[in-house]
Write a protein that holds these residues in place. Structure first.
Motif, mmCIF file in Angstrom:
data_model
loop_
_atom_site.group_PDB
_atom_site.id
_atom_site.type_symbol
_atom_site.label_atom_id
_atom_site.label_comp_id
_atom_site.label_asym_id
_atom_site.label_seq_id
_atom_site.Cartn_x
_atom_site.Cartn_y
_atom_site.Cartn_z
ATOM 1 N N ALA A 65 0.841 -1.197 0.000
ATOM 2 C CA ALA A 65 0.000 0.000 0.000
ATOM 3 C C ALA A 65 0.877 1.249 0.000
ATOM 4 N N ILE A 66 0.621 2.132 -0.946
ATOM 5 C CA ILE A 66 1.353 3.389 -1.069
ATOM 6 C C ILE A 66 0.428 4.525 -0.651
ATOM 7 N N GLU A 67 0.949 5.436 0.138
ATOM 8 C CA GLU A 67 0.176 6.578 0.618
ATOM 9 C C GLU A 67 0.938 7.858 0.298
ATOM 10 N N LEU A 68 0.281 8.776 -0.389
ATOM 11 C CA LEU A 68 0.922 10.011 -0.841
ATOM 12 C C LEU A 68 0.138 11.224 -0.337
ATOM 13 N N PRO A 69 0.814 12.318 0.010
ATOM 14 C CA PRO A 69 0.106 13.538 0.442
ATOM 15 C C PRO A 69 -0.593 14.196 -0.741
ATOM 16 N N ALA A 70 -1.746 14.800 -0.472
ATOM 17 C CA ALA A 70 -2.523 15.436 -1.529
ATOM 18 C C ALA A 70 -3.249 16.649 -0.956
ATOM 19 N N ARG A 71 -3.732 17.492 -1.874
ATOM 20 C CA ARG A 71 -4.461 18.703 -1.498
ATOM 21 C C ARG A 71 -5.593 18.923 -2.482
ATOM 22 N N LEU A 72 -6.758 19.301 -1.972
ATOM 23 C CA LEU A 72 -7.927 19.550 -2.812
ATOM 24 C C LEU A 72 -7.978 21.022 -3.208
ATOM 25 N N VAL A 73 -8.224 21.278 -4.493
ATOM 26 C CA VAL A 73 -8.339 22.651 -4.994
ATOM 27 C C VAL A 73 -9.521 22.716 -5.955
ATOM 28 N N ILE A 230 -1.519 15.932 -6.199
ATOM 29 C CA ILE A 230 -0.789 14.849 -5.532
ATOM 30 C C ILE A 230 0.704 15.108 -5.647
ATOM 31 N N ASP A 231 1.416 14.973 -4.534
ATOM 32 C CA ASP A 231 2.875 15.051 -4.525
ATOM 33 C C ASP A 231 3.417 13.625 -4.564
ATOM 34 N N ALA A 232 3.865 13.193 -5.741
ATOM 35 C CA ALA A 232 4.304 11.814 -5.937
ATOM 36 C C ALA A 232 5.822 11.735 -6.017
ATOM 37 N N LYS A 277 4.325 16.513 -9.613
ATOM 38 C CA LYS A 277 2.940 16.923 -9.425
ATOM 39 C C LYS A 277 2.024 16.102 -10.332
ATOM 40 N N ILE A 278 1.034 15.489 -9.718
ATOM 41 C CA ILE A 278 0.035 14.705 -10.446
ATOM 42 C C ILE A 278 -1.334 15.267 -10.096
ATOM 43 N N ARG A 279 -2.181 15.427 -11.136
ATOM 44 C CA ARG A 279 -3.512 15.984 -10.924
ATOM 45 C C ARG A 279 -4.571 14.918 -11.173
ATOM 46 N N ALA A 280 -5.512 14.830 -10.242
ATOM 47 C CA ALA A 280 -6.649 13.917 -10.370
ATOM 48 C C ALA A 280 -7.929 14.699 -10.125
ATOM 49 N N THR A 281 -9.055 14.119 -10.474
ATOM 50 C CA THR A 281 -10.355 14.733 -10.219
ATOM 51 C C THR A 281 -11.174 13.809 -9.338
#
Length: 386
Positions: A65-73, A230-232, A277-281
């Protein structure tokens, strides 16, 4: 006091001192130290440190399991930041934060002399075009009567075309801001999209400038979908391709499950954080997720065969990783291992351990200290022998 009583006092003091010497407590034996035997650290039964040394079995794992920090904008594809095109003063505000607005709706009115000048330019261009058309009509009549030359007619045609082009330009400018004709100096701040007013940064009577250096007057967005920044790490890029779905965990909404879809991956590494930087929706129909919320993105990475142990169980000596293996109760052995993946919580080992072996996962530093002390004591005892 009589001198005859001094021998009696001396005797009493001597007797008290003798009694104190006879009542001195016997020394208590200290806790026995662990010993080194066959490269193993052995603790005697009942040692007080044994309950502190918690062990965890190594388990086989084909994915980790991989866990990465993220922020909603805000979703920038569905967001508009509204700035004034002309300087002016706020006269009326018709929308506030949280209010739903439609495309073309006026959010505020400005009294703008600059916009009035633009409206006046449009009216002047219309008047010039009317005059040029009339002059062209006269030149045609005179040419047909043979009074004027063809070049005079062609000049009139060119003047009429030029003034008509100026009308089109001036009307396009003013109609862009809601006024195709007339001079009223009223500039409306309009929303070009359908959404919700999520930010307002103006007050009645406020003077505004079109320099764009300050915050937007209004921010309108559709909060039903948000972007996830996402900061990958470099190793995550191969897994997080566009279209891949990942889990989204928000600490304040731990009982809710969200799923995000990767949309885009940048082609550069941030030189400060060394992340990509990776962007998801993510869909947000109930609007539980908010802009600037901190979150974590989770996904499983296929790693083939290996053994998974807690990250707290693995130590580094020079450039060699090692763990403490508990072979039996009170017996611990340092073991060199090979790390194939090192995460913040779990570590995957490719060699050095067998499935099910117990590794010390808590207070391993205490065990390393005791091992070093026992090794130094054993070395000193060896040197002391003749």
């Amino acid at each position: 006091m009589s001198l005859k009583k001094f021998p009696t006092l001396i005797a009493i003091v001597s007797l008290v001192g003798l009694t104190a010497c006879q009542d001195k407590a016997e020394p208590v034996a200290g806790t026995p130290m662990p010993i080194i035997q066959n490269d193993q650290l052995r603790y005697p039964a009942g040692h007080p440190q044994l309950p502190l040394l918690v062990s965890t079995p190594a388990t086989a794992a084909k994915a980790i399991a991989i866990e990465l920090p993220a922020r909603l904008v805000w979703n920038e594809e569905k967001t508009q930041r509204i700035y004034p095109a002309f300087a002016g003063r706020v006269t009326h505000i018709t929308a506030d934060v949280g209010q739903s607005v439609g495309a073309g709706q006026v959010l505020a009115q400005l009294a703008s002399p600059e916009f009035g000048a633009a409206q006046a330019d449009t009216s002047r261009a219309v008047a010039d075009a009317t005059l040029a058309r009339q002059a062209l009509q006269r030149q045609r009549e005179l040419f047909e009567a043979g009074v004027v030359a063809r070049k005079d007619l062609e000049q009139a045609e060119a003047d009429a075309a030029r003034t008509q082009a100026e009308v089109a330009r001036a009307q396009a400018r003013t109609s862009l801001y809601g006024s195709a004709s007339g001079v009223n100096q009223q500039l409306g701040l309009r929303s070009d999209i359908r959404g919700v007013v999520v930010e307002r940064n103006l007050n009645p009577g406020q003077e505004v400038r079109p320099d764009g250096t300050g915050p937007a007057m209004f921010v309108v967005s559709d909060p039903s979908t948000l972007w996830v920044q996402i900061d990958a790490q470099e190793a995550d890029v191969g897994d997080l391709r566009p279209g891949v779905k990942v889990g989204l965990v928000v600490p304040t909404l731990s009982d809710q499950k969200f799923e995000a879809t990767v949309q885009a991956v940048t082609d550069q590494i941030d030189p400060t954080t060394r992340t990509i930087k990776i962007r998801a929706t993510v869909s947000n129909p109930k609007r539980l997720l908010k802009n600037e919320m901190l979150a974590k993105v989770r996904y499983e990475r296929k790693v083939g065969s290996g053994l998974e142990v807690p990250a707290t169980a693995v130590f580094l000596r020079g450039n060699q990783h090692y763990v403490f293996v508990q072979s039996q109760a009170g017996v611990f052995e340092p073991r060199d291992v090979t790390v194939s993946y090192e995460g913040p919580k779990q570590v995957l080992l490719s060699s050095g351990l067998k499935d099910g072996e117990q590794v010390v996962s808590q207070n391993g530093l205490l065990l390393a200290r005791e091992l070093r002390i026992a090794q130094e004591a054993a070395h000193a005892a060896t040197q002391a022998k003749p």
